[in-house]
Scaffold this active site. Structure first.
Site, PDB file in Angstrom:
ATOM      1  N   TYR A 175      14.805 -15.444 -18.863  1.00 42.84           N
ATOM      2  CA  TYR A 175      15.078 -16.496 -17.865  1.00 42.84           C
ATOM      3  C   TYR A 175      15.980 -17.579 -18.453  1.00 42.84           C
ATOM      4  O   TYR A 175      16.910 -18.063 -17.807  1.00 42.84           O
ATOM      5  CB  TYR A 175      13.787 -17.153 -17.390  1.00 42.84           C
ATOM      6  CG  TYR A 175      12.938 -16.289 -16.487  1.00 42.84           C
ATOM      7  CD1 TYR A 175      13.313 -16.053 -15.168  1.00 42.84           C
ATOM      8  CD2 TYR A 175      11.754 -15.720 -16.944  1.00 42.84           C
ATOM      9  CE1 TYR A 175      12.534 -15.269 -14.337  1.00 42.84           C
ATOM     10  CE2 TYR A 175      10.969 -14.939 -16.117  1.00 42.84           C
ATOM     11  CZ  TYR A 175      11.358 -14.710 -14.817  1.00 42.84           C
ATOM     12  OH  TYR A 175      10.590 -13.931 -14.002  1.00 42.84           O
ATOM     13  N   LYS A 204      12.623  -7.406 -14.260  1.00 37.68           N
ATOM     14  CA  LYS A 204      13.169  -7.812 -15.542  1.00 37.68           C
ATOM     15  C   LYS A 204      12.123  -7.615 -16.623  1.00 37.68           C
ATOM     16  O   LYS A 204      10.938  -7.629 -16.268  1.00 37.68           O
ATOM     17  CB  LYS A 204      13.641  -9.271 -15.509  1.00 37.68           C
ATOM     18  CG  LYS A 204      12.734 -10.315 -14.852  1.00 37.68           C
ATOM     19  CD  LYS A 204      11.334 -10.557 -15.260  1.00 37.68           C
ATOM     20  CE  LYS A 204      10.924 -10.849 -16.632  1.00 37.68           C
ATOM     21  NZ  LYS A 204       9.458 -11.072 -16.803  1.00 37.68           N
TER      22      LYS A 204
HETATM   23  P1  NAD Z   1       0.721  -5.592 -14.755  1.00 31.17           P
HETATM   24  O1  NAD Z   1       0.131  -5.119 -16.030  1.00 31.17           O
HETATM   25  O2  NAD Z   1      -0.062  -6.522 -13.900  1.00 31.17           O
HETATM   26  O3  NAD Z   1       1.138  -4.343 -13.857  1.00 31.17           O
HETATM   27  C1  NAD Z   1       1.788  -3.203 -14.389  1.00 31.17           C
HETATM   28  C2  NAD Z   1       1.490  -2.008 -13.509  1.00 31.17           C
HETATM   29  O4  NAD Z   1       2.087  -0.848 -14.099  1.00 31.17           O
HETATM   30  C3  NAD Z   1      -0.009  -1.734 -13.356  1.00 31.17           C
HETATM   31  O5  NAD Z   1      -0.289  -1.401 -12.033  1.00 31.17           O
HETATM   32  C4  NAD Z   1      -0.233  -0.513 -14.242  1.00 31.17           C
HETATM   33  O6  NAD Z   1      -1.279   0.320 -13.771  1.00 31.17           O
HETATM   34  C5  NAD Z   1       1.117   0.193 -14.123  1.00 31.17           C
HETATM   35  N1  NAD Z   1       1.391   1.105 -15.230  1.00 31.17           N
HETATM   36  C6  NAD Z   1       1.992   2.286 -15.094  1.00 31.17           C
HETATM   37  N2  NAD Z   1       2.064   2.927 -16.266  1.00 31.17           N
HETATM   38  C7  NAD Z   1       1.481   2.123 -17.163  1.00 31.17           C
HETATM   39  C8  NAD Z   1       1.245   2.248 -18.558  1.00 31.17           C
HETATM   40  N3  NAD Z   1       1.638   3.323 -19.252  1.00 31.17           N
HETATM   41  N4  NAD Z   1       0.626   1.225 -19.180  1.00 31.17           N
HETATM   42  C9  NAD Z   1       0.263   0.115 -18.505  1.00 31.17           C
HETATM   43  N5  NAD Z   1       0.447  -0.043 -17.165  1.00 31.17           N
HETATM   44  C10 NAD Z   1       1.043   0.959 -16.515  1.00 31.17           C
HETATM   45  O7  NAD Z   1       2.129  -6.235 -15.136  1.00 31.17           O
HETATM   46  P2  NAD Z   1       3.003  -7.192 -14.213  1.00 31.17           P
HETATM   47  O8  NAD Z   1       2.771  -8.579 -14.611  1.00 31.17           O
HETATM   48  O9  NAD Z   1       2.856  -6.801 -12.801  1.00 31.17           O
HETATM   49  O10 NAD Z   1       4.483  -6.826 -14.744  1.00 31.17           O
HETATM   50  C11 NAD Z   1       5.149  -5.657 -14.314  1.00 31.17           C
HETATM   51  C12 NAD Z   1       6.673  -5.851 -14.457  1.00 31.17           C
HETATM   52  O11 NAD Z   1       7.057  -6.928 -13.596  1.00 31.17           O
HETATM   53  C13 NAD Z   1       7.133  -6.246 -15.852  1.00 31.17           C
HETATM   54  O12 NAD Z   1       8.356  -5.642 -16.125  1.00 31.17           O
HETATM   55  C14 NAD Z   1       7.299  -7.749 -15.787  1.00 31.17           C
HETATM   56  O13 NAD Z   1       8.273  -8.257 -16.674  1.00 31.17           O
HETATM   57  C15 NAD Z   1       7.734  -7.933 -14.347  1.00 31.17           C
HETATM   58  N6  NAD Z   1       7.352  -9.246 -13.802  1.00 31.17           N
HETATM   59  C16 NAD Z   1       8.308  -9.982 -13.186  1.00 31.17           C
HETATM   60  C17 NAD Z   1       7.994 -11.216 -12.687  1.00 31.17           C
HETATM   61  C18 NAD Z   1       9.039 -12.031 -11.988  1.00 31.17           C
HETATM   62  O14 NAD Z   1       8.788 -13.185 -11.671  1.00 31.17           O
HETATM   63  N7  NAD Z   1      10.198 -11.480 -11.694  1.00 31.17           N
HETATM   64  C19 NAD Z   1       6.700 -11.714 -12.801  1.00 31.17           C
HETATM   65  C20 NAD Z   1       5.738 -10.925 -13.410  1.00 31.17           C
HETATM   66  C21 NAD Z   1       6.079  -9.686 -13.919  1.00 31.17           C
END
Ligand code: NAD
Length: 372
Positions: free
Chosen positions: A220, A135
Site C-alpha cells: 500500500y 494484492k
Molecule cells: P484468510 O485466511 O481469511 O482467507 C484465505 C482463504 O483462502 C480461506 O478461505 C482459506 O480456506 C483459503 N485457502 C485456500 N487454500 C489455502 C491454503 N493452502 N492455506 C490457507 N488458506 C487457504 O485471508 P484473507 O485475509 O481473506 O486474505 C486473502 C487474500 O486477500 C490475501 O492475498 C490478502 O492479501 C488479501 N486481502 C486484501 C485486502 C484488501 O483490502 N485488498 C484485505 C485483506 C486481505
C-alpha cells in the site's frame, strides 16, 4: 480437497433442501439475467476478505455474486443461502476448470493466500473468465508477468484488488496532482502496518505468504508512492528490522524503504507486522501538500491538503471497487490503476526491496523507463 459431488452431498446433509430450494436458487439467477448490465462474480477462497467483499457486493448496482469456489465444504451451507447461490455454481479448486461452461459467471475474484494467486489466476484464465486477484499480485515479478501473459492469451481482463483507486480521497489526491495543484512533487512519506496476532497464521509462513509485512501491507505504501508522484521509481534502497526472530522466522517483520523517481522526487516508506497506528500518506509539492490518514485501511479515509479538509464522501471501499470495475468491464470505462500491469509494477519494486535487504541496503537500480 473434496470433489464437487462431495460438496453437494455435504450441502444436503448440512442445510437440507429447505434452506435453499431449487425455486429460490433459480429465482435468484433469473433476477440476475433480467438485469442486462450486471457483472456476475464468483468468489474463490472464502476467508475473511471474501466475506467482506461478498457483503459489499450486496450494495452494488452493477455486480451480483453468483458463484463460489472453496476447498472447505463446510462453508457451503453458510454461503449458499446467504447469497442465493445454486448448486451448479459451487466449485472446488479441483473442479474450477468446469466454470468455463457456466454462463452465469463472468469473473472470478481470487481471495486466497498470496502464494496461491499465481496458480489460481492461471486456472481462471484457462477457464476463460475475467479475473480480479487480491494484492500482492504474486510472489515476484516473474510470476506477475506470466499471469498477465496468460490472461492476454485467454482474452480475459485481469485486475488487482487495489480498492483505493476507487476511494474518493485517493482519487481527489490523484486528480489534484495531475492538475498541478501541488506543484512539483518533492517528497512522499507513506507508512502502513499493524501488529499481527496469531503466530500460526499463513501470513507468517513464507510458502503461503511469499513474504511478510512488505508483501501484505507495504504494497500500500509503495503503490501510494507511485500514485502520489505519478512516476515509476528509478532506484530502491531498503532495510529490515527484526525484533522477534521466532514469530518472524520466515518473513519480514518491519521494513523501511526509499524510492528515487526520475523527476528527483523521493519517497520514504515503512511497513510493519509488529506495531499499530502506523498508517499515513503524506505528499509534499513545491506549491502544496496532501495528507491522508487513515490512508490505506478500510477507513473512514480522512484527508487534508494545503487548501483545507478534503471533505470527500465516505464510502465502502469494496462496494465502489466492484461497481467501478464492473463499469470498466461492461462499459469500457477507463481503468483507474488496477490492471495486472499495475500489480506487476509494484512486484518489480518489491523484488528490488528484498534484493536491497539481501545486499545490506545497497541501492538497486530499476530500468530507466521506470520499472517495467
Ligand atoms: P484468510 O485466511 O481469511 O482467507 C484465505 C482463504 O483462502 C480461506 O478461505 C482459506 O480456506 C483459503 N485457502 C485456500 N487454500 C489455502 C491454503 N493452502 N492455506 C490457507 N488458506 C487457504 O485471508 P484473507 O485475509 O481473506 O486474505 C486473502 C487474500 O486477500 C490475501 O492475498 C490478502 O492479501 C488479501 N486481502 C486484501 C485486502 C484488501 O483490502 N485488498 C484485505 C485483506 C486481505
Amino acid at each position: 480437497m473434496s470433489s464437487r459431488r462431495d460438496f453437494l452431498q455435504q450441502l444436503t446433509i448440512g442445510i437440507g433442501v429447505a434452506a435453499l430450494s431449487p425455486a429460490a436458487a433459480s429465482a435468484t439467477i433469473a433476477n440476475v439475467k433480467k438485469s442486462e448490465k450486471q457483472l456476475r462474480v464468483a468468489l474463490m477462497g472464502l476467508g475473511g476478505y471474501a466475506n467482506m467483499v461478498a457483503k459489499a457486493i450486496k450494495d452494488c448496482k452493477r455486480v451480483v455474486l453468483t458463484g463460489i469456489v472453496t476447498g472447505t465444504p463446510g462453508k457451503i451451507p453458510e454461503w449458499q443461502p446467504a447469497y442465493g447461490i445454486p448448486d451448479k455454481n459451487v466449485y472446488s479448486y479441483d473442479t474450477l476448470y468446469q466454470i468455463a461452461d457456466n454462463p452465469d459467471i463472468d469473473l472470478v475474484y481470487i481471495t486466497t493466500p498470496n502464494s496461491l494467486h499465481y496458480q489460481h489466476v492461471l486456472q481462471v484464465a484457462a477457464a476463460g473468465k475475467h479475473v480480479i486477484c487480491e494484492k500482492p499480485l504474486a510472489d515476484n515479478a516473474q510470476q506477475a508477468r506470466e499471469m498477465i501473459a496468460a490472461c492476454k492469451k485467454a482474452g480475459v481482463k485481469f485486475y488487482v484488488g487495489y480498492r483505493l483507486h476507487f476511494e474518493p480521497h485517493t482519487r481527489e489526491l490523484i486528480r489534484m496532482r495531475k492538475a498541478g495543484e501541488f506543484g512539483r512533487i518533492m517528497c512522499v512519506n507513506n507508512y502502513m502496518g499493524f501488529k499481527i496476532g496469531d503466530p500460526t497464521q499463513w501470513r507468517l509462513k513464507k510458502a503461503l505468504a511469499g513474504g511478510g509485512a512488505m508483501m501484505d501491507v507495504g504494497v500500500y505504501a509503495l503503490n501510494g508512492a507511485r500514485y502520489a508522484t505519478g512516476e515509476e521509481p528509478l532506484w530502491v534502497t531498503a532495510q529490515e528490522t527484526k525484533t522477534d526472530t521466532v514469530k518472524f522466522a520466515e518473513v519480514d517483520e518491519t521494513v523501511t524503504f526509499q524510492l528515487g523517481f526520475p523527476s528527483g522526487a523521493i519517497a520514504s516508506c515503512g511497513t510493519t507486522y509488529n506495531f499499530n497506528n502506523y498508517e499515513r500518506l503524506y505528499l509534499i509539492g513545491d506549491k502544496g501538500f496532501a495528507e491522508l490518514s487513515p490512508a490505506f485501511s478500510y477507513g473512514p479515509t480522512r484527508g487534508r491538503t494545503h487548501l483545507g479538509a478534503m471533505n470527500q464522501p465516505i464510502v465502502n471501499h469494496q462496494t465502489v471497487q466492484m461497481d467501478g470495475l464492473a463499469d470498466c468491464i461492461l462499459n469500457g470505462t477507463p481503468d483507474p490503476g488496477m490492471t495486472g500491469e499495475e500489480g506487476l509494477k509494484d512486484m518489480l519494486v518489491i523484488d528490488a526491496v528484498y534484493e536491497s535487504i539481501r545486499r545490506n541496503g545497497e541501492k538497486i537500480y530499476l530500468n530507466k523507463k521506470g520499472t517495467v
